[in-house]
Design a protein around this motif. Structure first.
Motif, PDB file in Angstrom:
ATOM      1  N   UNK A  70      -9.039  40.186 -14.422  1.00  0.00           N
ATOM      2  CA  UNK A  70     -10.334  40.167 -13.747  1.00  0.00           C
ATOM      3  C   UNK A  70     -10.667  38.729 -13.374  1.00  0.00           C
ATOM      4  N   UNK A  71     -11.614  38.590 -12.485  1.00  0.00           N
ATOM      5  CA  UNK A  71     -12.063  37.265 -12.073  1.00  0.00           C
ATOM      6  C   UNK A  71     -13.180  36.774 -12.981  1.00  0.00           C
ATOM      7  N   UNK A  72     -13.192  35.485 -13.224  1.00  0.00           N
ATOM      8  CA  UNK A  72     -14.237  34.877 -14.038  1.00  0.00           C
ATOM      9  C   UNK A  72     -14.521  33.468 -13.566  1.00  0.00           C
ATOM     10  N   UNK A  73     -15.413  32.818 -14.257  1.00  0.00           N
ATOM     11  CA  UNK A  73     -15.751  31.428 -13.925  1.00  0.00           C
ATOM     12  C   UNK A  73     -16.128  30.701 -15.200  1.00  0.00           C
ATOM     13  N   UNK A  74     -15.831  29.419 -15.224  1.00  0.00           N
ATOM     14  CA  UNK A  74     -16.179  28.592 -16.379  1.00  0.00           C
ATOM     15  C   UNK A  74     -17.617  28.106 -16.245  1.00  0.00           C
ATOM     16  N   UNK A  75     -18.300  28.056 -17.360  1.00  0.00           N
ATOM     17  CA  UNK A  75     -19.683  27.576 -17.412  1.00  0.00           C
ATOM     18  C   UNK A  75     -19.798  26.592 -18.562  1.00  0.00           C
ATOM     19  N   UNK A 276     -15.353  26.362 -12.416  1.00  0.00           N
ATOM     20  CA  UNK A 276     -14.005  26.629 -11.896  1.00  0.00           C
ATOM     21  C   UNK A 276     -13.733  28.134 -11.883  1.00  0.00           C
ATOM     22  N   UNK A 277     -12.981  28.572 -10.868  1.00  0.00           N
ATOM     23  CA  UNK A 277     -12.555  29.967 -10.801  1.00  0.00           C
ATOM     24  C   UNK A 277     -11.462  30.211 -11.840  1.00  0.00           C
ATOM     25  N   UNK A 278     -11.551  31.328 -12.538  1.00  0.00           N
ATOM     26  CA  UNK A 278     -10.586  31.652 -13.596  1.00  0.00           C
ATOM     27  C   UNK A 278     -10.021  33.042 -13.382  1.00  0.00           C
ATOM     28  N   UNK A 279      -8.710  33.155 -13.558  1.00  0.00           N
ATOM     29  CA  UNK A 279      -8.029  34.446 -13.569  1.00  0.00           C
ATOM     30  C   UNK A 279      -7.890  34.854 -15.029  1.00  0.00           C
ATOM     31  N   UNK A 280      -8.665  35.842 -15.444  1.00  0.00           N
ATOM     32  CA  UNK A 280      -8.779  36.206 -16.853  1.00  0.00           C
ATOM     33  C   UNK A 280      -7.927  37.438 -17.139  1.00  0.00           C
ATOM     34  N   UNK A 281      -7.072  37.340 -18.151  1.00  0.00           N
ATOM     35  CA  UNK A 281      -6.250  38.469 -18.596  1.00  0.00           C
ATOM     36  C   UNK A 281      -6.865  39.015 -19.880  1.00  0.00           C
ATOM     37  N   UNK A 282      -7.295  40.262 -19.818  1.00  0.00           N
ATOM     38  CA  UNK A 282      -7.970  40.903 -20.945  1.00  0.00           C
ATOM     39  C   UNK A 282      -7.033  41.943 -21.542  1.00  0.00           C
ATOM     40  N   UNK A 283      -6.668  41.778 -22.811  1.00  0.00           N
ATOM     41  CA  UNK A 283      -5.807  42.733 -23.497  1.00  0.00           C
ATOM     42  C   UNK A 283      -6.660  43.869 -24.044  1.00  0.00           C
TER      43      UNK A 283
END
Length: 362
Positions: A70-75, A276-283
């Motif tokens: 999923x897409x995410x972002x750093x804060x 920053x845009x983040x590509x998040x891998x969720x198990x």
């Protein structure tokens, strides 16, 4: 000679030639005639089809963890625009843009001359009131004054102390401090300028740890718990980072049907910047004892899928049921067992039952 004699002579000649051909037919036709017949029969037999070279692998039971991207972002961990609660003229700025500020560090000093003078006056007033209260107390003990007169003097001392405390609170507001440790941004004011309440002075950002926000579809949200781990990648960075889920929204977004989660990751040195845009891998869920094959080994058909299994030098098609699809592998739910040899290359060149030769076994 008569016609009858001529006809009899001709018949005798034909009979003689036939007898000569019968006895000398081997010489006339040639002795190699039987060899030509055998060669022709040999040529008439079909040749064996050639073996197609292929690569293959032996399947093994392994563990598989289902995951989604999923897409995410750093804060930032903490972020605030530094402002002043009171109005006043800036007399000193005690920071440089981009510096690291400690918690409680003085950033801006406002003009406080009037308050300092007021405090000195109140201190003198308190000292005077204390002396008056002491004299009245001595007189009251000797019944020289009434209790009311003494209490009024004592109250004046307390009132002056309260006035001093109020001035001290106002003086503290003339000093703008960093509420927490973090990195300062760009300065938006200058010395000598008049500062109104709420006017931004500088931004303060704490980025260690860094936080990560991401949205997960509703059907997967129940598989993620607080304390779980997620992996994420950033554009322009080859490294993969790991974060721990710390919180989630109590409600699902009715428009996107997703649930927002927040995770945090250590960020020593500030390598990861907020925004920053983040590509998040969720198990999600782990499967034990499952079989994985390369995606290129699957041959899609109209109503099912199949793979080619190597059996006794031939490629035999096997209908399979697939499950979770990864970047390179796909899960096999039904149709294969651990230890089966699966053909992974040359699938377009082979037919069911065709002879094959394994050139490389993985």
């Amino acid at each position: 000679m008569s016609r009858k004699a001529t006809r009899i002579a001709a018949l005798l000649a034909i009979a003689l030639l036939a007898a000569l051909f019968f006895f000398f037919q081997d010489d006339i036709l040639g002795k190699d005639q039987p060899q030509k017949t055998v060669a022709a029969e040999t040529a008439a037999q079909p040749e064996a089809p050639p073996q197609t070279p292929v690569e293959a692998m032996v399947t093994q039971a392994t563990s598989l963890r289902d995951a989604i991207s999923v897409n995410g972002s750093t804060v930032p961990n903490e972020e605030v625009a530094i402002t002043s609660e009171v109005a006043g003229k800036i007399i000193s700025i005690n920071f440089r843009e981009g510096d690291y500020a400690k918690a409680g560090q003085v950033l801006v000093q406002l003009d406080d001359d009037e308050l300092q003078a007021e405090r000195k006056r109140l201190v003198v007033q308190r000292q005077l009131n204390e002396k008056i209260a002491e004299r009245l107390k001595a007189l009251y003990n000797k019944e020289g004054v009434s209790l009311q007169e003494y209490e009024v003097a004592a109250a004046e001392v307390e009132k002056t102390e309260a006035d001093i405390a109020l001035v001290d609170a106002q003086l503290r507001k003339r000093v703008v401090r960093a509420p927490f440790a973090g990195r300062l941004g760009l300065r938006m004011v200058s010395e000598g300028s008049y500062l109104s309440p709420g006017t931004p002075i500088v931004s303060l950002v704490s980025i260690n740890p860094i936080k990560l926000e991401f949205d997960v579809p509703e059907k997967y949200s129940r598989s993620i718990e607080t304390g779980g781990r997620v992996d994420f990648r950033l554009d322009g960075k080859a490294d993969s980072f790991q974060a721990t889920v710390i919180a989630k929204e109590p409600n699902i977004d009715p428009e996107t049907r997703t649930l927002r989660f927040k995770a945090q990751a250590p960020n020593p040195g500030g390598r990861i910047l907020p925004g920053a845009f983040a590509d998040v891998k969720v198990e999600l869920e782990e499967y034990a004892g499952t079989i994985l094959v390369p995606t290129q080994a699957i041959v899609p058909e109209l109503n099912d899928k199949k793979v080619f299994r190597y059996e006794n030098g031939k490629a035999q098609p096997v209908v399979v049921t697939t499950g979770i699809r990864q970047e390179r592998n796909i899960q096999i739910l039904e149709g294969l067992n651990a230890g089966d040899t699966i053909i992974t290359t040359g699938l377009l060149q082979i037919q069911p039952g065709a002879p094959v030769r394994i050139s490389k076994l993985n």
